[in-house]
Design a protein around this motif. Structure first.
Motif, mmCIF file in Angstrom:
data_model
loop_
_atom_site.group_PDB
_atom_site.id
_atom_site.type_symbol
_atom_site.label_atom_id
_atom_site.label_comp_id
_atom_site.label_asym_id
_atom_site.label_seq_id
_atom_site.Cartn_x
_atom_site.Cartn_y
_atom_site.Cartn_z
ATOM 1 N N ALA A 91 0.820 -1.218 0.000
ATOM 2 C CA ALA A 91 0.000 0.000 0.000
ATOM 3 C C ALA A 91 0.855 1.269 0.000
ATOM 4 O O ALA A 91 0.579 2.222 -0.744
ATOM 5 N N ILE A 92 1.894 1.316 0.828
ATOM 6 C CA ILE A 92 2.701 2.529 0.931
ATOM 7 C C ILE A 92 3.560 2.727 -0.315
ATOM 8 O O ILE A 92 3.753 3.870 -0.767
ATOM 9 N N THR A 93 4.070 1.657 -0.906
ATOM 10 C CA THR A 93 4.828 1.816 -2.150
ATOM 11 C C THR A 93 3.914 2.317 -3.268
ATOM 12 O O THR A 93 4.331 3.112 -4.112
ATOM 13 N N PHE A 94 2.675 1.874 -3.256
ATOM 14 C CA PHE A 94 1.682 2.414 -4.201
ATOM 15 C C PHE A 94 1.480 3.905 -3.968
ATOM 16 O O PHE A 94 1.432 4.698 -4.909
ATOM 17 N N MET A 95 1.404 4.316 -2.706
ATOM 18 C CA MET A 95 1.216 5.727 -2.379
ATOM 19 C C MET A 95 2.384 6.581 -2.864
ATOM 20 O O MET A 95 2.195 7.720 -3.325
ATOM 21 N N LEU A 96 3.590 6.029 -2.814
ATOM 22 C CA LEU A 96 4.775 6.797 -3.190
ATOM 23 C C LEU A 96 4.943 6.928 -4.703
ATOM 24 O O LEU A 96 5.379 7.972 -5.194
ATOM 25 N N THR A 97 4.605 5.881 -5.437
ATOM 26 C CA THR A 97 4.877 5.909 -6.881
ATOM 27 C C THR A 97 3.689 6.357 -7.730
ATOM 28 O O THR A 97 3.894 6.932 -8.806
ATOM 29 N N ALA A 98 2.461 6.099 -7.280
ATOM 30 C CA ALA A 98 1.279 6.387 -8.109
ATOM 31 C C ALA A 98 1.215 7.824 -8.611
ATOM 32 O O ALA A 98 0.846 8.053 -9.771
ATOM 33 N N TYR A 268 10.631 14.286 -5.015
ATOM 34 C CA TYR A 268 10.304 14.507 -3.608
ATOM 35 C C TYR A 268 8.911 15.107 -3.416
ATOM 36 O O TYR A 268 8.169 14.685 -2.517
ATOM 37 N N GLY A 269 8.549 16.074 -4.246
ATOM 38 C CA GLY A 269 7.290 16.798 -4.069
ATOM 39 C C GLY A 269 6.052 15.927 -4.002
ATOM 40 O O GLY A 269 5.232 16.074 -3.075
ATOM 41 N N PRO A 270 5.845 14.983 -4.938
ATOM 42 C CA PRO A 270 4.652 14.139 -4.880
ATOM 43 C C PRO A 270 4.629 13.188 -3.689
ATOM 44 O O PRO A 270 3.586 12.633 -3.364
ATOM 45 N N MET A 271 5.785 12.971 -3.064
ATOM 46 C CA MET A 271 5.845 12.073 -1.910
ATOM 47 C C MET A 271 5.688 12.825 -0.589
ATOM 48 O O MET A 271 5.056 12.321 0.339
#
Length: 307
Positions: A91-98, A268-271
């Motif tokens: 879930a968190i890797t999805f949040m970081l890359t999506a 960095y910004g989207p994360m």
């Protein structure tokens, strides 16, 4: 008629622009959350996710390409996935890359850099590197709770309820499709107003910092690679731009800072930005957030420094 200072008018304009830009994506994320809550069966979710942790991390990393979402609306979706039993390292890797690898962002980045695919490649690679390392940390090292207690209990109760229903209730007694859709929309509205207040607070803070922080004082440090990377990452945090538009701002700073710091800005910004952190703080524990933000910051900085 009251004459407001120019700085107040500027801050107001930035605040409104951030809200207008972010609200459609937050609304989309909340609608998706509502339908996930109503239609996603926790038992099936666990069957879809690979048992192998590395494969589960890779699944989360590339899910965003097929299930695109801006960072403005990704947090409620991830919260719902975690409640449904999706592993944190998926879930968190999805949040970081999506917010980065989805087709709309890839295309806008390509156009912003005058049809140059190299910056797009560096941006995507950076997001995948960060997400993979964070996924490994979550899978093998992190022992902290991610969701706040109230959401964790809510998820457990929902899973128990679904399990009981599937075993003890006949099919004609289950919710009809209309009822499920109605429930999904109601949940979406509740989620939107619940999450929206944190978006407003985050947008206000971002607008005030953009207006009153004297960024011009940082420009003399742009010639040094280390300081220029840190400055651009700081800009990404403060500006809180949507990932579908940030490449156009980033490319405008390329002549002053160079390509490498701009890539740090775009990864960095989207994360990690102000409005995103405000929304995460509503769902995730503070301890987890501090570790996540710290690790993302260090990894993005090292990645960008090595370019």
């Amino acid at each position: 008629m009251i004459n407001l200072p120019q700085s107040v008018l500027q801050a107001s304009a930035i605040f409104v622009s951030i809200i207008i830009e972010a609200v459609p994506f937050v609304l989309f994320g909340c609608v998706v959350t509502g339908f996930l809550q109503s239609f996603l069966d926790p038992v099936k979710v666990k069957q879809w996710i690979p048992k192998n942790k590395i494969l589960a991390i890779l699944t989360g990393m590339f899910l965003g390409f097929f299930f695109p979402s801006c960072e403005c609306g990704i947090v409620p979706i991830v919260k719902e996935l975690l409640k449904k039993g999706v592993p944190s390292y998926t879930a968190i890797t999805f949040m970081l890359t999506a917010p980065i690898i989805n087709p709309v962002v890839l295309f806008s980045t390509y156009i912003a850099f005058n049809n140059d695919s190299y910056p797009v490649f560096l941006r995507v690679l950076g997001s995948l590197v960060v997400a993979f390392l964070i996924g490994l940390w979550l899978a093998y090292r992190n022992k902290d709770t991610i969701l706040k207690e109230e959401y964790k209990k809510e998820g457990i109760a929902h899973v128990h309820s679904e399990s009981c229903c599937s075993q003890n209730v006949s099919s004609r007694e289950k919710k009809s499709l209309v009822n499920k859709i109605s429930h999904a929309l109601q949940h979406s509205v509740d989620e939107f107003f619940d999450t929206g207040r944190y978006l407003v607070i985050g947008a206000l803070l971002a607008a005030l910092m953009q207006t009153y922080l004297k960024t011009a004082l940082l420009f003399p440090y742009a010639s040094n690679k280390v300081t220029s990377i840190l400055i651009m990452m700081g800009f990404a945090f403060i500006l809180s731009l949507c990932s579908e538009a940030d490449a156009f701002i980033g490319t405008s700073m390329k002549s002053m800072f160079g390509l490498t710091p701009v890539i740090g800005f775009l990864v960095y910004g989207p994360m990690v930005d102000i409005k995103n952190l405000m929304m995460m703080s509503h769902h995730f524990t503070r301890k987890f957030m501090l570790k996540l933000v710290g690790l993302v910051t260090v990894i993005v900085f090292i990645y960008t420094l090595l370019l």
